[in-house]
Write a protein that holds these residues in place. Structure first.
Motif, PDB file in Angstrom:
ATOM      1  N   ASP A 153       0.611  -1.130   0.265  1.00 65.80           N
ATOM      2  CA  ASP A 153       0.122   0.138  -0.088  1.00 65.80           C
ATOM      3  C   ASP A 153       0.613   0.937  -0.228  1.00 65.80           C
ATOM      4  OD1 ASP A 153      -2.045  -1.754   0.467  1.00 65.80           O
ATOM      5  OD2 ASP A 153      -3.026  -1.174   2.387  1.00 65.80           O
ATOM      6  N   SER A 154       1.902   1.520   0.869  1.00 65.20           N
ATOM      7  CA  SER A 154       2.685   2.907   0.345  1.00 65.20           C
ATOM      8  C   SER A 154       3.151   2.742  -0.563  1.00 65.20           C
ATOM      9  CB  SER A 154       3.594   2.233   1.824  1.00 65.20           C
ATOM     10  OG  SER A 154       4.865   3.683   2.236  1.00 65.20           O
ATOM     11  N   LEU A 155       3.780   1.854  -1.441  1.00 66.22           N
ATOM     12  CA  LEU A 155       4.472   1.751  -2.273  1.00 66.22           C
ATOM     13  C   LEU A 155       3.596   2.095  -3.536  1.00 66.22           C
ATOM     14  CD1 LEU A 155       6.390  -1.686  -2.445  1.00 66.22           C
ATOM     15  CD2 LEU A 155       7.275   0.097  -3.127  1.00 66.22           C
ATOM     16  N   GLY A 156       2.534   1.751  -3.584  1.00 62.97           N
ATOM     17  CA  GLY A 156       1.420   2.360  -3.728  1.00 62.97           C
ATOM     18  C   GLY A 156       1.413   3.914  -4.041  1.00 62.97           C
ATOM     19  N   LEU A 157       1.453   4.765  -2.803  1.00 63.01           N
ATOM     20  CA  LEU A 157       1.334   5.487  -2.511  1.00 63.01           C
ATOM     21  C   LEU A 157       2.132   6.348  -2.833  1.00 63.01           C
ATOM     22  CD1 LEU A 157      -0.508   8.488  -1.208  1.00 63.01           C
ATOM     23  CD2 LEU A 157       0.502   7.557   1.603  1.00 63.01           C
ATOM     24  N   SER A 158       3.625   6.066  -2.782  1.00 58.79           N
ATOM     25  CA  SER A 158       4.525   6.449  -2.861  1.00 58.79           C
ATOM     26  C   SER A 158       4.831   7.014  -4.519  1.00 58.79           C
ATOM     27  CB  SER A 158       5.754   5.856  -2.849  1.00 58.79           C
ATOM     28  OG  SER A 158       6.294   5.835  -0.756  1.00 58.79           O
ATOM     29  N   ALA A 159       4.495   5.286  -5.493  1.00 62.15           N
ATOM     30  CA  ALA A 159       4.455   5.782  -6.973  1.00 62.15           C
ATOM     31  C   ALA A 159       3.240   6.965  -7.370  1.00 62.15           C
ATOM     32  CB  ALA A 159       4.259   4.218  -7.165  1.00 62.15           C
ATOM     33  N   ALA A 160       2.523   6.639  -6.874  1.00 61.47           N
ATOM     34  CA  ALA A 160       1.448   8.040  -7.249  1.00 61.47           C
ATOM     35  C   ALA A 160       2.066   9.283  -7.247  1.00 61.47           C
ATOM     36  CB  ALA A 160       0.268   8.395  -6.595  1.00 61.47           C
ATOM     37  N   THR A 161       2.992   9.275  -6.071  1.00 62.35           N
ATOM     38  CA  THR A 161       3.575  10.944  -5.208  1.00 62.35           C
ATOM     39  C   THR A 161       5.035  11.445  -6.930  1.00 62.35           C
ATOM     40  OG1 THR A 161       3.407  10.687  -2.889  1.00 62.35           O
ATOM     41  CG2 THR A 161       4.536  12.333  -3.612  1.00 62.35           C
ATOM     42  N   VAL A 162       5.626  10.069  -7.117  1.00 61.50           N
ATOM     43  CA  VAL A 162       6.724  10.191  -7.518  1.00 61.50           C
ATOM     44  C   VAL A 162       6.243   9.949  -8.780  1.00 61.50           C
ATOM     45  CG1 VAL A 162       8.653   9.342  -8.559  1.00 61.50           C
ATOM     46  CG2 VAL A 162       8.208   8.809  -6.084  1.00 61.50           C
ATOM     47  N   ASP A 163       5.293  10.124  -9.339  1.00 62.22           N
ATOM     48  CA  ASP A 163       4.502   9.895 -10.714  1.00 62.22           C
ATOM     49  C   ASP A 163       4.030  11.880 -10.458  1.00 62.22           C
ATOM     50  OD1 ASP A 163       3.992   8.622 -13.407  1.00 62.22           O
ATOM     51  OD2 ASP A 163       1.919   9.424 -12.815  1.00 62.22           O
ATOM     52  N   THR A 164       3.150  11.849  -9.900  1.00 65.20           N
ATOM     53  CA  THR A 164       3.131  13.165  -9.793  1.00 65.20           C
ATOM     54  C   THR A 164       4.125  13.970 -10.165  1.00 65.20           C
ATOM     55  OG1 THR A 164       1.147  13.135  -8.847  1.00 65.20           O
ATOM     56  CG2 THR A 164       1.573  15.211  -8.684  1.00 65.20           C
ATOM     57  N   GLU A 165       5.167  13.807  -9.172  1.00 65.16           N
ATOM     58  CA  GLU A 165       6.028  15.045  -9.617  1.00 65.16           C
ATOM     59  C   GLU A 165       7.058  14.418 -11.413  1.00 65.16           C
ATOM     60  OE1 GLU A 165       6.404  17.124  -6.992  1.00 65.16           O
ATOM     61  OE2 GLU A 165       4.799  15.926  -5.826  1.00 65.16           O
ATOM     62  N   TYR A 166       6.678  12.953 -11.191  1.00 61.52           N
ATOM     63  CA  TYR A 166       7.886  13.525 -12.927  1.00 61.52           C
ATOM     64  C   TYR A 166       7.414  14.030 -13.438  1.00 61.52           C
ATOM     65  CZ  TYR A 166       9.682  10.250 -16.679  1.00 61.52           C
ATOM     66  OH  TYR A 166      10.526   9.624 -17.471  1.00 61.52           O
ATOM     67  N   THR A 167       5.983  13.918 -13.655  1.00 62.66           N
ATOM     68  CA  THR A 167       5.180  14.293 -14.881  1.00 62.66           C
ATOM     69  C   THR A 167       4.847  15.656 -15.311  1.00 62.66           C
ATOM     70  OG1 THR A 167       3.139  12.412 -14.387  1.00 62.66           O
ATOM     71  CG2 THR A 167       2.764  14.473 -15.848  1.00 62.66           C
ATOM     72  N   ALA A 168       5.083  16.647 -13.744  1.00 65.13           N
ATOM     73  CA  ALA A 168       5.678  17.947 -14.071  1.00 65.13           C
ATOM     74  C   ALA A 168       6.630  18.036 -13.870  1.00 65.13           C
ATOM     75  CB  ALA A 168       5.303  18.671 -12.606  1.00 65.13           C
ATOM     76  N   LEU A 169       7.437  17.626 -14.065  1.00 60.91           N
ATOM     77  CA  LEU A 169       9.205  17.621 -14.596  1.00 60.91           C
ATOM     78  C   LEU A 169       9.508  18.124 -16.181  1.00 60.91           C
ATOM     79  CD1 LEU A 169      11.330  15.954 -11.435  1.00 60.91           C
ATOM     80  CD2 LEU A 169      11.117  18.239 -12.126  1.00 60.91           C
TER      81      LEU A 169
ATOM     82  N   THR B 266       6.969  17.820 -18.169  1.00 52.12           N
ATOM     83  CA  THR B 266       5.917  19.289 -18.267  1.00 52.12           C
ATOM     84  C   THR B 266       6.600  20.665 -18.282  1.00 52.12           C
ATOM     85  OG1 THR B 266       4.182  18.280 -17.504  1.00 52.12           O
ATOM     86  CG2 THR B 266       3.833  20.685 -17.793  1.00 52.12           C
ATOM     87  N   VAL B 267       7.295  20.461 -17.100  1.00 55.02           N
ATOM     88  CA  VAL B 267       8.685  22.125 -17.539  1.00 55.02           C
ATOM     89  C   VAL B 267       9.879  21.633 -18.273  1.00 55.02           C
ATOM     90  CG1 VAL B 267       9.651  23.445 -16.127  1.00 55.02           C
ATOM     91  CG2 VAL B 267       7.513  22.479 -14.954  1.00 55.02           C
ATOM     92  N   ILE B 268      10.333  20.764 -18.911  1.00 50.85           N
ATOM     93  CA  ILE B 268      10.995  21.027 -19.649  1.00 50.85           C
ATOM     94  C   ILE B 268       9.904  21.034 -20.733  1.00 50.85           C
ATOM     95  CG2 ILE B 268      12.613  19.082 -21.343  1.00 50.85           C
ATOM     96  CD1 ILE B 268      12.979  17.359 -18.736  1.00 50.85           C
ATOM     97  N   GLY B 269       9.293  20.802 -21.348  1.00 49.61           N
ATOM     98  CA  GLY B 269       8.479  21.151 -22.785  1.00 49.61           C
ATOM     99  C   GLY B 269       8.801  20.012 -23.685  1.00 49.61           C
TER     100      GLY B 269
END
Length: 302
Positions: free
Chosen positions: A65-81, A83-86
């Motif tokens: 369960d914790s890995l699932g939460l961590s994966a969602a957090t990391v995926d959010t930050e990774y997607t934003a990064l 996007t910023v590179i563009g």
């Protein structure tokens, strides 16, 4: 010898019937529960091992369960990064091309600055929106955002000593904006940061052209830094994914191990049930015959 006080045949039949009834009860319990070791009284050693393994599996479930939460957090930050590179139409990549375009003599840099401003605002908006479960690594506030995060990744137990593994993520490696202006995009270099670049007042003079060169170099450095952060976070993302699959496989393995220790063989138990039921019927019949034998003694007194 026939005796009215002691019926040895009946006693033997009764003992046999009690034994068969006890075995029958055990078999029926195994069939109803599906386990041959359901309580400590069935087999203390196996029951103890199975209980510990079930507790380990519960801990592994929490890790999953914790890995699932961590994966969602990391995926959010990774997607934003990313996007910023563009690309050629957005983010730092577009900002760099606009600054290169601004080097053209006689071009209207005020209009280019309008696009630059929109990109700057969009990048900051993206960083601010990269929040999951109240956590944001890209836009931080000193004093409220921890300098690092430990993402639970594994659980193991050797003897009575449990070990919890974690993946450490250092916030500063991904920070784009911070209240102290130490992020990748708001750190001032020269006269401005990537977040505050303004070329609307620049001209074709040599000094202003040098300033533009500095801005271009600054954005290029930012692209490399954000790309390095995204690559690092991508590696963390892959590690979490690998650990998630491993934990799931490990939970299945533990379940199989517990099953081998305590689960009943239903084919064997069903066969045993049929046999014991026949034995019980024969035992009742034998006891009836033994009890009836004493009745023959009465004929001697008629």
């Amino acid at each position: 010898m026939s005796s009215l006080l002691t019926n040895s045949t009946a006693m033997t039949a009764l003992q046999t019937l009690r034994s068969v009834s006890s075995q029958l009860s055990t078999t029926q319990n195994r069939i109803s529960t599906g386990q041959r070791v359901a309580t400590a009284s069935d087999n203390a050693a196996y029951w103890s091992i199975a209980t510990s393994m079930r507790a380990d599996n519960a801990a592994l479930s929490a890790v999953s369960d914790s890995l699932g939460l961590s994966a969602a957090t990391v995926d959010t930050e990774y997607t934003a990064l990313t996007t910023v590179i563009g690309d050629k139409d957005s983010g730092l990549t577009k900002l760099q091309s606009l600054l290169v375009q601004a080097k053209t003599a006689g071009i209207d840099r005020t209009k280019i600055q309008a696009d630059v401003t929109q990109i700057q605002q969009q990048m900051k908006s993206t960083a601010n929106a990269a929040t999951f479960n109240g956590i944001n690594w890209l836009s931080t506030t000193t004093g409220t955002t921890p300098t690092s995060f430990s993402l639970v990744s594994s659980y193991s137990r050797v003897g009575g000593t449990p070990t919890i593994g974690s993946i450490t993520v250092t916030t500063a490696n991904y920070t784009l904006y911070s209240s102290t202006q130490t992020g990748i995009l708001d750190t001032v270099s020269g006269s401005a940061s990537v977040d505050t670049i303004n070329i609307s007042a620049l001209t074709d003079s040599a000094a202003d052209q040098t300033t533009l060169d500095g801005y271009i170099a600054q954005v290029t450095t930012a692209i490399n830094s954000v790309a390095a952060s995204a690559a690092n976070l991508g590696a963390v993302k892959n590690r979490i994914s690998t650990n998630t699959e491993f934990v799931k496989s490990l939970m299945d393995s533990v379940d199989r191990g517990v099953g081998q220790l305590v689960d009943a063989d239903m084919n064997a138990e069903s066969t045993r049930l049929a046999a014991l039921q026949v034995q019980q019927q024969l035992g009742v019949q034998a006891l009836s015959i033994a009890n009836n034998s004493s009745q023959s003694i009465l004929s001697l007194f008629r």
